[in-house]
Design an enzyme around this catalytic site. Structure first.
Site, PDB file in Angstrom:
ATOM      1  N   PHE A 137       0.807  -1.228   0.000  1.00  0.00           N
ATOM      2  CA  PHE A 137       0.000   0.000   0.000  1.00  0.00           C
ATOM      3  C   PHE A 137       0.833   1.269   0.000  1.00  0.00           C
ATOM      4  O   PHE A 137       0.339   2.341  -0.331  1.00  0.00           O
ATOM      5  CB  PHE A 137      -0.927   0.020   1.243  1.00  0.00           C
ATOM      6  N   LYS A 143      -1.763  -7.394  -9.055  1.00  0.00           N
ATOM      7  CA  LYS A 143      -2.682  -7.481  -7.906  1.00  0.00           C
ATOM      8  C   LYS A 143      -2.203  -6.408  -6.936  1.00  0.00           C
ATOM      9  O   LYS A 143      -1.326  -6.641  -6.124  1.00  0.00           O
ATOM     10  CB  LYS A 143      -2.607  -8.880  -7.275  1.00  0.00           C
ATOM     11  N   ARG A 185      -5.590  -2.171  -0.084  1.00  0.00           N
ATOM     12  CA  ARG A 185      -5.830  -0.917   0.632  1.00  0.00           C
ATOM     13  C   ARG A 185      -5.655   0.295  -0.277  1.00  0.00           C
ATOM     14  O   ARG A 185      -6.163   1.369   0.013  1.00  0.00           O
ATOM     15  CB  ARG A 185      -4.904  -0.842   1.845  1.00  0.00           C
ATOM     16  N   SER A 233       5.635  -6.934   3.270  1.00  0.00           N
ATOM     17  CA  SER A 233       6.268  -7.155   4.573  1.00  0.00           C
ATOM     18  C   SER A 233       7.079  -8.447   4.574  1.00  0.00           C
ATOM     19  O   SER A 233       6.903  -9.322   3.724  1.00  0.00           O
ATOM     20  CB  SER A 233       5.195  -7.165   5.660  1.00  0.00           C
ATOM     21  N   CYS A 253       9.797   1.697   3.220  1.00  0.00           N
ATOM     22  CA  CYS A 253      10.723   0.602   3.541  1.00  0.00           C
ATOM     23  C   CYS A 253      12.101   1.159   3.863  1.00  0.00           C
ATOM     24  O   CYS A 253      12.908   0.478   4.486  1.00  0.00           O
ATOM     25  CB  CYS A 253      10.807  -0.391   2.398  1.00  0.00           C
ATOM     26  N   GLU A 309       9.536  -4.417  12.713  1.00  0.00           N
ATOM     27  CA  GLU A 309       9.288  -3.267  11.841  1.00  0.00           C
ATOM     28  C   GLU A 309       7.938  -2.684  12.245  1.00  0.00           C
ATOM     29  O   GLU A 309       6.915  -3.370  12.150  1.00  0.00           O
ATOM     30  CB  GLU A 309       9.226  -3.699  10.372  1.00  0.00           C
TER      31      GLU A 309
END
Ligand code: NAD
Length: 451
Positions: A153, A177, A181, A230, A285, A383
């Site tokens: 997202f 895909k 969100r 993630s 990130c 994280e």
């Protein structure tokens, strides 16, 4: 088709369709909490049809000369430049980040299109005449087939654009895909690609969450999977796609440390730390989430961090006065609040408390800074992916490096290259530069014997 206040469509071949699914998510504007669209998840049948459309379009597209495929990229580049502001506003609407941050992300996406325009050069093979008497050998690059892109997202335009231009210009077909969100930007990219003259079926968009991803991972007509998200999911994608015989690159999460030496120029360093920790509300990130003061710098560093964090103005991303927008969802904020409570209970010192900051509507959490964080705390290990900065101290550079290297992640630190190590990356070939050409092509050796 409008991408506000309606059902978000899928793109299957040349057709924009509304999925007939029973599962429908409401998509809120994170800055106001108000619903901006509804997202019906694609059914398994619809995903099958999207993959079939890609499979059907593949032979002609992969046979299209590389310079012609590059022409689509030149047109896409022109369209994205022309619509940069629209794209940035869409990113801000569905993700919540500031308009300046959204413009930056779209710009990074366009840079990949720039690179893809060089396909006739970067797709060149190599050859050696007379590799043996009367025998020549050449190596060419060929598309791998239908590629699935599964994206997060936090960069709804940039991360898909790490994948799409390179996969397409290398001659592959693609099924995207996007994050459930932030699905609107992926749809807009599909519109732009068709407008740029990409043949129908070469690019398709499906929606959903775990079931849609599992379908893509197992489908025999998907040859390669590009994933960004993630760490735990990255590992799952890597293992599952590999078990189904697919080529896979899976870029995962991060816990980035920023070392501040005691002779650092704090006038320059502290604003950089603040931008790193709190830009995009910490949802990057590459966000610096641990400030590690070395030697005697700690107290002065904390004092300046607190002053500058508390001066940040929170608000909806579209407001030009806003320095920091909301987090993506109310549930995410609730998870972050639980981390904050836990760390405070374990003895970390809360020096900037972002709880309750920002407008009441929307999913706001203000910049939050903990001092005296220790390695046994989850706030250091995990994280957090939000505007929470941990401060730690080390007596010297060796102690700081030992601490930094004890993290299971390896996406960014001042001494590491960006790209991902450890649990931040699964695969062999990274997502950008020449690695992307190598990921999206297979090499074939042709040996010619001359009589
Ligand atoms: P996420 O892992 O929750 O979701 C990413 C994608 O995976 C989405 O499309 C989602 O639908 C799908 N997904 C989620 N759980 C799944 C499951 N159990 N099975 C199958 N599919 C699943 O990530 P996010 O919250 O959208 O994005 C933030 C994360 O992405 C952070 O960890 C961040 O560090 C990471 N990220 C990494 C990079 C990088 O370059 N390494 C870049 C951007 C973001």
């Amino acid at each position: 088709m409008t991408t506000t206040s309606t059902d978000v469509p899928t793109l299957i071949g040349a057709e924009w369709e509304t999925p007939v699914s029973a599962t429908v998510d409401e998509i809120p504007d994170p800055g106001t909490g108000q619903t901006i669209a509804r997202l019906p998840y694609s059914t398994m049948d619809e995903i099958d049809r999207a993959i079939a459309a890609a499979r059907a379009a593949l032979p002609e597209w992969s046979d299209t000369p590389a310079p012609q495929r590059a022409q689509v990229m030149f047109r896409l580049k022109a369209l994205m430049e022309e619509r940069l502001e629209d794209l940035a506003q869409l990113v801000t609407l569905e993700n919540g980040k500031t308009l300046a941050e959204s413009r930056g992300e779209v710009r990074r996406g366009i840079e990949v299109v720039d690179f893809a325009c060089s396909a006739p050069t970067i797709l060149m093979g190599s050859s050696l005449d007379q590799i043996a008497p009367g025998i020549d050998e050449e190596i060419g690059r060929f598309p791998v087939g239908v590629v699935a892109g599964i994206t997060p997202f936090n960069f709804p335009v940039m991360v898909p654009m790490w994948m799409i231009p390179m996969a397409l210009v290398c001659g592959n077909a693609f099924v995207l895909k996007p994050s459930q969100r932030t699905p609107l930007s992926g749809v807009r990219l599909g519109e732009l690609l068709l407008e740029a003259g990409l043949p129908p079926g070469v690019f398709n968009v499906v929606h959903g969450a775990n079931d849609a991803v599992n379908k893509l991972l197992a489908h025999p007509d998907i040859a390669a999977v590009s994933f960004v998200g993630s760490a735990g999911v990255a590992r799952y994608i890597y293992e599952t796609a590999a078990a189904h015989g697919k080529r896979v690159q899976a870029l995962g999460g991060a816990k980035n440390h920023m070392l501040i030496m005691d002779d650092a120029d704090l006038e320059q360093s502290i604003p950089a730390l603040i931008a790193s920790a709190f830009g995009s509300a910490g949802q990057r990130c590459l966000a610096g989430s641990v400030a590690l003061g070395v030697g005697s710098v700690g107290d002065e560093m904390v004092r300046r961090l607190v002053d500058q964090a508390e001066a940040l103005h929170l608000g909806p991303g579209r407001d030009p006065e806003t320095d920091m927008g909301p987090v993506i969802r109310d549930e995410r904020r609730t998870e972050l609040l639980a981390y904050i409570d836990e760390a405070a209970g374990q003895g970390a010192r809360l020096v900037t408390d972002g709880r309750g900051a920002g407008p009441a509507d929307g999913f706001f959490l203000g910049p939050t800074i903990f001092d005296n964080v220790t390695p046994d705390m989850r706030i250091w290990r995990d994280e957090l992916f939000g505007p929470v900065l941990s401060v730690m101290r080390a007596s010297d550079i060796d102690e700081a490096l030992t601490l930094l290297n004890a993290s299971t992640y390896g996406n960014m630190a001042s001494i590491f290259p960006f790209g991902g190590w450890n649990q931040s990356f699964y695969g062999d070939l990274h997502a950008t530069g020449m690695d992307s050409v190598h990921f999206y092509t297979s090499t074939k050796v042709t040996v010619s014997r001359w009589f």
